[in-house]
Design a protein around this motif. Structure first.
Motif, PDB file in Angstrom:
ATOM      1  N   PHE A  60      10.599 -18.994  -4.387  1.00 64.97           N
ATOM      2  CA  PHE A  60       9.541 -19.596  -3.566  1.00 64.97           C
ATOM      3  C   PHE A  60       8.864 -18.613  -2.613  1.00 64.97           C
ATOM      4  CE2 PHE A  60      12.774 -22.794  -4.552  1.00 64.97           C
ATOM      5  CZ  PHE A  60      12.021 -23.690  -5.310  1.00 64.97           C
ATOM      6  N   PHE A  61       9.064 -17.302  -2.781  1.00 66.57           N
ATOM      7  CA  PHE A  61       8.314 -16.357  -1.962  1.00 66.57           C
ATOM      8  C   PHE A  61       6.832 -16.592  -2.235  1.00 66.57           C
ATOM      9  CE2 PHE A  61       6.358 -12.306  -0.824  1.00 66.57           C
ATOM     10  CZ  PHE A  61       6.964 -12.053   0.408  1.00 66.57           C
ATOM     11  N   PRO A  62       6.006 -16.766  -1.188  1.00 65.53           N
ATOM     12  CA  PRO A  62       4.651 -17.284  -1.398  1.00 65.53           C
ATOM     13  C   PRO A  62       3.570 -16.264  -1.742  1.00 65.53           C
ATOM     14  CG  PRO A  62       5.101 -17.130   0.942  1.00 65.53           C
ATOM     15  CD  PRO A  62       6.372 -16.716   0.238  1.00 65.53           C
ATOM     16  N   LYS A  63       3.904 -14.978  -1.766  1.00 66.71           N
ATOM     17  CA  LYS A  63       2.870 -13.966  -1.952  1.00 66.71           C
ATOM     18  C   LYS A  63       3.244 -12.965  -3.045  1.00 66.71           C
ATOM     19  CE  LYS A  63      -0.051 -15.616   0.879  1.00 66.71           C
ATOM     20  NZ  LYS A  63      -1.370 -16.062   0.397  1.00 66.71           N
ATOM     21  N   SER A  64       2.296 -12.057  -3.351  1.00 68.37           N
ATOM     22  CA  SER A  64       2.448 -11.134  -4.476  1.00 68.37           C
ATOM     23  C   SER A  64       3.068  -9.797  -4.105  1.00 68.37           C
ATOM     24  CB  SER A  64       1.086 -10.906  -5.135  1.00 68.37           C
ATOM     25  OG  SER A  64       0.592 -12.123  -5.656  1.00 68.37           O
ATOM     26  N   CYS A  65       3.268  -9.540  -2.813  1.00 64.07           N
ATOM     27  CA  CYS A  65       3.955  -8.338  -2.356  1.00 64.07           C
ATOM     28  C   CYS A  65       4.557  -8.642  -0.995  1.00 64.07           C
ATOM     29  CB  CYS A  65       3.009  -7.139  -2.256  1.00 64.07           C
ATOM     30  SG  CYS A  65       1.736  -7.281  -0.977  1.00 64.07           S
ATOM     31  N   CYS A  66       5.360  -7.731  -0.484  1.00 64.45           N
ATOM     32  CA  CYS A  66       5.896  -7.843   0.876  1.00 64.45           C
ATOM     33  C   CYS A  66       5.168  -6.841   1.764  1.00 64.45           C
ATOM     34  CB  CYS A  66       7.392  -7.547   0.906  1.00 64.45           C
ATOM     35  SG  CYS A  66       8.395  -8.654  -0.102  1.00 64.45           S
ATOM     36  N   THR A  67       4.787  -7.287   2.955  1.00 60.47           N
ATOM     37  CA  THR A  67       4.158  -6.393   3.934  1.00 60.47           C
ATOM     38  C   THR A  67       4.960  -6.487   5.224  1.00 60.47           C
ATOM     39  OG1 THR A  67       2.605  -8.168   4.525  1.00 60.47           O
ATOM     40  CG2 THR A  67       1.835  -6.503   2.954  1.00 60.47           C
ATOM     41  N   SER A  68       5.626  -5.409   5.593  1.00 58.80           N
ATOM     42  CA  SER A  68       6.551  -5.420   6.729  1.00 58.80           C
ATOM     43  C   SER A  68       6.020  -4.501   7.827  1.00 58.80           C
ATOM     44  CB  SER A  68       7.938  -4.988   6.269  1.00 58.80           C
ATOM     45  OG  SER A  68       8.404  -5.866   5.245  1.00 58.80           O
ATOM     46  N   VAL A  69       5.589  -5.108   8.926  1.00 58.09           N
ATOM     47  CA  VAL A  69       4.910  -4.401  10.010  1.00 58.09           C
ATOM     48  C   VAL A  69       5.864  -4.141  11.177  1.00 58.09           C
ATOM     49  CG1 VAL A  69       2.974  -4.488  11.643  1.00 58.09           C
ATOM     50  CG2 VAL A  69       2.738  -5.520   9.360  1.00 58.09           C
ATOM     51  N   ASN A  70       5.877  -2.911  11.681  1.00 58.23           N
ATOM     52  CA  ASN A  70       6.588  -2.528  12.912  1.00 58.23           C
ATOM     53  C   ASN A  70       8.070  -2.907  12.886  1.00 58.23           C
ATOM     54  OD1 ASN A  70       4.134  -1.497  13.680  1.00 58.23           O
ATOM     55  ND2 ASN A  70       3.635  -3.161  15.079  1.00 58.23           N
ATOM     56  N   GLU A  71       8.477  -3.967  13.610  1.00 56.23           N
ATOM     57  CA  GLU A  71       9.903  -4.307  13.681  1.00 56.23           C
ATOM     58  C   GLU A  71      10.400  -5.099  12.481  1.00 56.23           C
ATOM     59  OE1 GLU A  71       8.072  -7.489  16.547  1.00 56.23           O
ATOM     60  OE2 GLU A  71       7.636  -5.451  15.874  1.00 56.23           O
ATOM     61  N   VAL A  72       9.517  -5.398  11.525  1.00 62.92           N
ATOM     62  CA  VAL A  72       9.956  -6.082  10.303  1.00 62.92           C
ATOM     63  C   VAL A  72      10.639  -5.070   9.393  1.00 62.92           C
ATOM     64  CG1 VAL A  72       9.269  -7.435   8.305  1.00 62.92           C
ATOM     65  CG2 VAL A  72       8.082  -7.753  10.491  1.00 62.92           C
ATOM     66  N   ILE A  73      11.869  -5.372   9.017  1.00 64.06           N
ATOM     67  CA  ILE A  73      12.659  -4.482   8.159  1.00 64.06           C
ATOM     68  C   ILE A  73      12.214  -4.607   6.707  1.00 64.06           C
ATOM     69  CG2 ILE A  73      14.986  -4.021   7.268  1.00 64.06           C
ATOM     70  CD1 ILE A  73      16.056  -5.060   9.982  1.00 64.06           C
ATOM     71  N   CYS A  74      12.134  -5.837   6.215  1.00 61.34           N
ATOM     72  CA  CYS A  74      11.747  -6.072   4.829  1.00 61.34           C
ATOM     73  C   CYS A  74      11.355  -7.529   4.638  1.00 61.34           C
ATOM     74  CB  CYS A  74      12.884  -5.703   3.866  1.00 61.34           C
ATOM     75  SG  CYS A  74      14.406  -6.653   4.096  1.00 61.34           S
ATOM     76  N   HIS A  75      10.757  -7.826   3.497  1.00 63.34           N
ATOM     77  CA  HIS A  75      10.399  -9.178   3.063  1.00 63.34           C
ATOM     78  C   HIS A  75       9.391  -9.866   3.977  1.00 63.34           C
ATOM     79  CE1 HIS A  75      14.652  -9.189   1.051  1.00 63.34           C
ATOM     80  NE2 HIS A  75      13.772  -8.439   0.384  1.00 63.34           N
ATOM     81  N   GLY A  76       8.570  -9.073   4.672  1.00 60.96           N
ATOM     82  CA  GLY A  76       7.492  -9.666   5.450  1.00 60.96           C
ATOM     83  C   GLY A  76       6.478 -10.339   4.537  1.00 60.96           C
ATOM     84  N   ILE A  77       5.992 -11.505   4.948  1.00 60.93           N
ATOM     85  CA  ILE A  77       5.037 -12.273   4.143  1.00 60.93           C
ATOM     86  C   ILE A  77       3.611 -11.930   4.574  1.00 60.93           C
ATOM     87  CG2 ILE A  77       4.239 -14.583   3.509  1.00 60.93           C
ATOM     88  CD1 ILE A  77       7.074 -15.595   4.076  1.00 60.93           C
ATOM     89  N   PRO A  78       2.764 -11.491   3.662  1.00 57.10           N
ATOM     90  CA  PRO A  78       1.372 -11.205   4.027  1.00 57.10           C
ATOM     91  C   PRO A  78       0.699 -12.415   4.679  1.00 57.10           C
ATOM     92  CG  PRO A  78       1.853 -10.332   1.850  1.00 57.10           C
ATOM     93  CD  PRO A  78       3.043 -11.154   2.249  1.00 57.10           C
ATOM     94  N   ASP A  79       0.004 -12.171   5.798  1.00 57.42           N
ATOM     95  CA  ASP A  79      -0.560 -13.283   6.555  1.00 57.42           C
ATOM     96  C   ASP A  79      -1.897 -12.902   7.177  1.00 57.42           C
ATOM     97  OD1 ASP A  79       0.028 -11.734   8.819  1.00 57.42           O
ATOM     98  OD2 ASP A  79       1.923 -12.763   9.214  1.00 57.42           O
ATOM     99  N   ALA A  80      -2.322 -13.673   8.166  1.00 56.70           N
ATOM    100  CA  ALA A  80      -3.656 -13.515   8.748  1.00 56.70           C
ATOM    101  C   ALA A  80      -3.722 -12.460   9.845  1.00 56.70           C
ATOM    102  CB  ALA A  80      -4.125 -14.858   9.307  1.00 56.70           C
ATOM    103  N   ARG A  81      -2.595 -11.876  10.228  1.00 54.58           N
ATOM    104  CA  ARG A  81      -2.634 -10.891  11.307  1.00 54.58           C
ATOM    105  C   ARG A  81      -3.372  -9.635  10.864  1.00 54.58           C
ATOM    106  NH1 ARG A  81      -0.083  -6.208  12.879  1.00 54.58           N
ATOM    107  NH2 ARG A  81       0.153  -5.865  15.128  1.00 54.58           N
ATOM    108  N   LYS A  82      -4.264  -9.155  11.729  1.00 55.53           N
ATOM    109  CA  LYS A  82      -4.972  -7.913  11.464  1.00 55.53           C
ATOM    110  C   LYS A  82      -4.120  -6.725  11.914  1.00 55.53           C
ATOM    111  CE  LYS A  82      -9.599  -9.894  11.969  1.00 55.53           C
ATOM    112  NZ  LYS A  82     -10.877  -9.854  12.733  1.00 55.53           N
ATOM    113  N   LEU A  83      -4.025  -5.720  11.064  1.00 53.68           N
ATOM    114  CA  LEU A  83      -3.324  -4.507  11.447  1.00 53.68           C
ATOM    115  C   LEU A  83      -4.011  -3.870  12.655  1.00 53.68           C
ATOM    116  CD1 LEU A  83      -2.664  -2.949   7.922  1.00 53.68           C
ATOM    117  CD2 LEU A  83      -0.998  -4.100   9.401  1.00 53.68           C
ATOM    118  N   GLU A  84      -3.209  -3.341  13.559  1.00 51.83           N
ATOM    119  CA  GLU A  84      -3.733  -2.742  14.779  1.00 51.83           C
ATOM    120  C   GLU A  84      -3.486  -1.238  14.799  1.00 51.83           C
ATOM    121  OE1 GLU A  84      -1.861  -4.799  17.993  1.00 51.83           O
ATOM    122  OE2 GLU A  84      -2.742  -6.742  17.471  1.00 51.83           O
TER     123      GLU A  84
END
Length: 403
Positions: free
Chosen positions: A204-228
């Protein structure tokens, strides 16, 4: 059930379904104070016939109401458009930000709807209902497979596609780009190559890749946050093509990144390179953790223990497990023909992790940054072949590779 209303107040209204004079109003629309033009019906029969489509009006109104009740929340417009927060490990959505004791500056953002895969693309058995059937019960969860020449050739093709897909994602990373946009690029590049994005609907992972930003280790879900400017972001891509999987990831700099984060990413890259350098027949799998741990701790960094590398091929995940920390209990030795990933996750602070309310996103327990790199490898008779190696066309994003 539609309710009768004051005849004089609706005498001039027409049925929302058939345009005949309206005599009834939807009680739910009345509760939500929606315009009468969309809530009026001539008969109960007409109301019932229209219900399957009419009820969507209520959902849209409720989402809009919740969005408006969040003053200053930059996600409110997205929520009113149908973007929702992921919960229950991908099996549910909610319009409200889940309550959580966030460990660092990042929080969950709403995610877009599931991206579609054309019917002609060959799909793994979890694509429709989210549940792998073959993988969990396979003997290859216990036995490390020696690939045939035919399997190895398919692995080479798949891994090259995966590399090209990751490179496409790398080219769009910059301040202001959302991780959802990165996911769109990954999804479309994978489909264009004739592959299926392996993470999509995997448990049930909802996206086609994992995007892990800053303190996220792994399995981050791509979302609406804009990269800074100053962020670091890991993009983890797996492609399923001709029945087998190729898996790799890299951590990228977003704009001007501080020196500590640059050193974290560089050290993590070196940890993977040093681990790959020892791969050959006869080496124990547990030695990888010793190599990674030694290099990370010499730089004052820590090695994540909750997640490890894995076997890969016709299955997304299988034996062997490849821990990245010292004194691990991995069993077995490397043999020619085996394929597996090494993917060290290195933290600037403590190694421990926590899971966000979405059930997937693993973050550092102390909120400090984390980086990761991954390759899919083939053990050869004389050493190792990096199946997901960088190509001459790969973007030049790491200063230390240009020296």
């Amino acid at each position: 059930m539609a309710s009768e209303s004051d005849a004089s107040s609706i005498a001039t209204l027409s049925c929302a379904r058939c345009q005949k004079p309206a005599h009834l109003q939807c009680p739910k629309c009345m509760d939500l104070k929606l315009p009468r033009e969309e809530a009026s019906f001539c008969t109960q029969e007409c109301f019932k016939a229209a219900w399957s489509s009419h009820k969507a009006v209520h959902v849209k109104a409720q989402l809009s109401s919740i969005a408006k009740s969040l003053p200053g929340d930059q996600n409110s417009d997205l929520i009113s458009q149908g973007w929702l927060y992921c919960v229950k490990k991908g099996q549910a959505r909610t319009p409200k930000l889940p309550h959580f004791d966030w460990t660092g500056p990042l929080k969950q953002y709403p995610i877009s709807t599931k991206r579609l895969v054309p019917a002609e693309i060959e799909k793994p058995d979890w694509a429709v209902d989210g549940t792998p059937k073959i993988e969990p019960n396979s003997d290859l969860q216990r036995v490390v497979e020696i690939k045939t020449p035919e399997q190895i050739q398919r692995m080479r093709e798949t891994c090259k596609i995966a590399r090209e897909v990751l490179d496409a994602a790398a080219r769009v990373i910059r301040p202001g780009v959302t991780t959802d946009e990165i996911d769109r690029v990954v999804h479309e590049a994978t489909i264009a190559a004739g592959g299926y994005p392996s993470p999509l609907n995997y448990y049930f992972f909802p996206k086609s890749c994992c995007t892990s930003v800053n303190e996220v280790i792994c399995h981050g879900i791509p979302d609406a946050r804009k990269l800074e400017d100053g962020d670091i972001v890991n993009v983890d891509v797996t492609v399923c093509y001709k029945g087998c999987h190729g898996d790799l990831n890299e951590t990228y700099f977003v704009g001007n990144v501080d020196e500590a984060s640059r050193q974290l990413v560089k050290c993590t890259y070196e940890c993977l390179e040093k681990a790959i350098a020892i791969v050959k027949p006869g080496v124990r799998f547990r030695e990888i953790g010793e190599i990674v741990n030694r290099h990370a701790t010499m730089s004052g960094l820590s090695v994540v223990r909750s997640y490890c590398g894995h076997g890969i091929g016709d299955l997304f995940h299988c034996a062997p497990n490849i821990p990245h920390y010292a004194k691990n209990k991995a069993v077995g030795v490397m043999k020619a023909g085996q394929t597996f990933t090494i993917e060290p996750m290195i933290n600037a602070g403590l190694w421990r992790d926590r899971i966000w309310p979405d059930g997937w996103t693993a973050v550092t327990a102390d909120g400090k940054r984390s980086a990761q790199f991954e390759h899919t490898l083939l053990v050869t008779e004389t050493g190792v072949e990096v199946l997901t190696a960088r190509l001459p066309s790969s973007p030049d994003v790491y200063p230390w590779l240009s020296k």
